[in-house]
Design a protein around this motif. Structure first.
Motif, short mmCIF file in Angstrom:
data_model
loop_
_atom_site.label_atom_id
_atom_site.label_comp_id
_atom_site.label_asym_id
_atom_site.label_seq_id
_atom_site.Cartn_x
_atom_site.Cartn_y
_atom_site.Cartn_z
N LEU A 157 90.52 -118.98 -36.85
CA LEU A 157 90.14 -117.75 -37.55
C LEU A 157 91.27 -116.73 -37.52
O LEU A 157 91.47 -115.98 -38.50
CB LEU A 157 88.88 -117.16 -36.93
N ALA A 158 92.01 -116.68 -36.42
CA ALA A 158 93.14 -115.75 -36.34
C ALA A 158 94.20 -116.11 -37.39
O ALA A 158 94.77 -115.21 -38.04
CB ALA A 158 93.75 -115.79 -34.94
N ARG A 159 94.45 -117.40 -37.57
CA ARG A 159 95.41 -117.82 -38.61
C ARG A 159 94.87 -117.53 -40.00
O ARG A 159 95.60 -117.08 -40.88
CB ARG A 159 95.70 -119.32 -38.48
N LEU A 160 93.59 -117.78 -40.20
CA LEU A 160 92.98 -117.61 -41.51
C LEU A 160 93.05 -116.16 -41.97
O LEU A 160 93.30 -115.89 -43.15
CB LEU A 160 91.52 -118.08 -41.46
N TYR A 161 92.85 -115.23 -41.03
CA TYR A 161 92.83 -113.81 -41.39
C TYR A 161 94.12 -113.08 -40.99
O TYR A 161 94.15 -111.85 -40.93
CB TYR A 161 91.62 -113.13 -40.76
N ASP A 162 95.15 -113.88 -40.69
CA ASP A 162 96.49 -113.33 -40.43
C ASP A 162 96.49 -112.33 -39.28
O ASP A 162 97.10 -111.26 -39.37
CB ASP A 162 97.03 -112.69 -41.71
N ARG A 163 95.82 -112.69 -38.19
CA ARG A 163 95.85 -111.87 -36.98
C ARG A 163 96.84 -112.51 -36.01
O ARG A 163 96.48 -113.30 -35.13
CB ARG A 163 94.45 -111.78 -36.35
N THR A 164 98.11 -112.16 -36.18
CA THR A 164 99.19 -112.83 -35.45
C THR A 164 99.06 -112.69 -33.94
O THR A 164 99.26 -113.65 -33.19
CB THR A 164 100.55 -112.28 -35.91
N GLU A 165 98.75 -111.50 -33.49
CA GLU A 165 98.65 -111.27 -32.04
C GLU A 165 97.54 -112.11 -31.42
O GLU A 165 97.73 -112.74 -30.38
CB GLU A 165 98.41 -109.79 -31.76
N LEU A 166 96.39 -112.13 -32.05
CA LEU A 166 95.28 -112.93 -31.54
C LEU A 166 95.60 -114.42 -31.61
O LEU A 166 95.24 -115.18 -30.71
CB LEU A 166 94.00 -112.64 -32.33
N GLU A 167 96.29 -114.83 -32.66
CA GLU A 167 96.68 -116.23 -32.77
C GLU A 167 97.58 -116.64 -31.61
O GLU A 167 97.42 -117.71 -31.02
CB GLU A 167 97.40 -116.48 -34.10
N THR A 168 98.52 -115.78 -31.26
CA THR A 168 99.43 -116.06 -30.14
C THR A 168 98.65 -116.16 -28.83
O THR A 168 98.90 -117.07 -28.02
CB THR A 168 100.49 -114.95 -30.02
N ILE A 169 97.71 -115.25 -28.62
CA ILE A 169 96.89 -115.27 -27.40
C ILE A 169 96.07 -116.56 -27.34
O ILE A 169 95.99 -117.21 -26.29
CB ILE A 169 95.97 -114.04 -27.36
N ALA A 170 95.48 -116.93 -28.48
CA ALA A 170 94.65 -118.14 -28.52
C ALA A 170 95.49 -119.39 -28.28
O ALA A 170 95.07 -120.29 -27.53
CB ALA A 170 93.94 -118.24 -29.87
N GLU A 171 96.66 -119.46 -28.86
CA GLU A 171 97.52 -120.63 -28.68
C GLU A 171 97.99 -120.77 -27.25
O GLU A 171 98.08 -121.88 -26.72
CB GLU A 171 98.70 -120.57 -29.65
N ARG A 172 98.29 -119.65 -26.61
CA ARG A 172 98.68 -119.69 -25.20
C ARG A 172 97.52 -120.20 -24.34
O ARG A 172 97.71 -121.01 -23.42
CB ARG A 172 99.11 -118.30 -24.74
N PHE A 173 96.33 -119.74 -24.65
CA PHE A 173 95.14 -120.19 -23.93
C PHE A 173 94.92 -121.68 -24.15
O PHE A 173 94.58 -122.42 -23.21
CB PHE A 173 93.92 -119.40 -24.39
N ILE A 174 95.09 -122.14 -25.38
CA ILE A 174 94.89 -123.56 -25.71
C ILE A 174 95.86 -124.43 -24.93
O ILE A 174 95.46 -125.45 -24.35
CB ILE A 174 95.06 -123.78 -27.23
N VAL A 175 97.13 -124.04 -24.89
CA VAL A 175 98.13 -124.82 -24.16
C VAL A 175 97.82 -124.84 -22.68
O VAL A 175 97.89 -125.89 -22.03
CB VAL A 175 99.54 -124.25 -24.42
N ASP A 176 97.44 -123.69 -22.12
CA ASP A 176 97.15 -123.60 -20.68
C ASP A 176 95.93 -124.43 -20.30
O ASP A 176 95.81 -124.86 -19.13
CB ASP A 176 96.92 -122.14 -20.27
N ASN A 177 95.01 -124.63 -21.24
CA ASN A 177 93.76 -125.34 -20.94
C ASN A 177 93.61 -126.64 -21.73
O ASN A 177 92.50 -127.14 -21.92
CB ASN A 177 92.57 -124.43 -21.23
#
Length: 332
Positions: A138-158
């Motif tokens: 959803l962050a990518r879809l709505y161009d929320r770059t900061e949230l996308e970065t946070i989500a991707e970091r969380f995904i990698v960590d988990n």
């Protein structure tokens, strides 16, 4: 005095919203209807026009919906529309992970920027293994770059926990490769993820994905002891060849002594089983091969034995201990 004025202004604004909401609840002075499927929401044009740019445009340009007194909204969740209506009348929203995608779609359509921000803030503060892929998408879809970065970091960590869930299978091949490259030498996790994804998607897509794996980044012992004995790898001759090649290179580059032994190891590799493209693009350009007369002679013998060698080797000159071997081919 200024503080009092600000407080009074806020109180007045809240009272106006509260009064409009009471009017809506009692179906009083409602002059417009939003229809979604079998649900209808009776509302006040003035409030919607003041809060939503979508409705402001509809009413101010005298569109057919404004003249008819109702709008039929299609391909949208009725509950999400209801949440948007409630927000316009109260300024409050309580999104959930189960509803946030539909709510975001509806708020984006109605241009309710504050409600959209509430949804994004909710997702950021409620990231979990179960929903992090949804948040990233959803962050990518709505161009929320900061949230996308946070989500991707969380995904990698988990990621190790993430691959056990069903949502993992919704990852595209490109995103799987992207996250795999972010895992920094966690080769067991990368392989576990790729293997599970391939098994779910099917052999054809799996073979395509196998071509994108960077086996050269895997430790050679892991390549030989784990991957080569894996049933998925055994079922793919191309994968086995590529893994053996990468394992040989990994082993040879462990020390100078190993590098000196590489030509003997190279002789044991069945180059004739490799595709022409793999030999031309990978084997032939490997520095360990280019630096060894023996390796180049072995490579030349394999190329000579191929019936279609002229298609990709128009000219080869190889220096050996016994002299110069030269082949010239005319290309079509």
């Amino acid at each position: 005095m200024d503080d009092f004025k600000k407080s009074a202004k806020i109180t007045h604004s809240l009272n106006v919203l509260s009064s409009f909401n009471e009017l809506k609840q009692s179906d009083c002075i409602c002059n417009f209807t939003i229809k979604v499927g079998d649900k209808s929401f009776k509302v006040h044009r003035d409030l919607l026009g003041a809060v939503s740019k979508y409705f402001k445009g509809m009413f101010s340009s005298n569109m057919v919906e404004a003249r008819n007194g109702f709008v039929v909204m299609k391909d949208i969740c009725a509950d999400a529309v209801g949440q948007c209506v409630d927000f316009m009348y109260t300024g409050e929203a309580n999104p959930t992970m189960e509803s946030v995608e539909n709510t975001l779609y509806a708020s984006h359509l109605m241009q309710l920027d504050v409600l959209s921000s509430i949804c994004f803030d909710f997702m950021e503060n409620n990231l979990s293994v179960q929903h992090c892929l949804l948040v990233g998408r959803l962050a990518r879809l709505y161009d929320r770059t900061e949230l996308e970065t946070i989500a991707e970091r969380f995904i990698v960590d988990n990621f190790e926990s993430l691959i056990l869930g069903e949502d993992f299978f919704h990852l595209s091949k490109e995103k799987l490769i992207f996250y795999g490259q972010k895992l920094n030498k966690k080769h067991e996790v990368v392989w576990h993820a790729v293997r599970r994804w391939i098994s779910n998607k099917g052999e054809k897509i799996g073979s395509e994905l196998m071509e994108t794996l960077h086996f050269g980044e895997f430790p050679y012992k892991f390549l030989l002891t784990d991957l080569l004995t894996d049933s998925l790898v055994k079922s793919s001759s191309d994968a086995k060849k590529k893994i053996k090649w990468e394992a040989a290179l990994k082993w040879a580059k462990q020390s100078r002594r190993h590098q000196k032994l590489f030509p003997d190891l190279f002789e044991l590799i069945k180059l004739q089983d490799f595709s022409g493209d793999f030999i031309r693009q990978t084997v032939r350009n490997e520095p360990l091969v280019e630096e060894s007369h023996k390796c180049k002679d072995l490579l030349l013998d394999v190329l000579c034995a191929r019936t279609e060698v002229k298609k990709y080797v128009p000219h080869i000159a190889v220096s050996s201990d016994t002299g110069i071997k030269t082949l010239n081919f005319q290309t079509n």
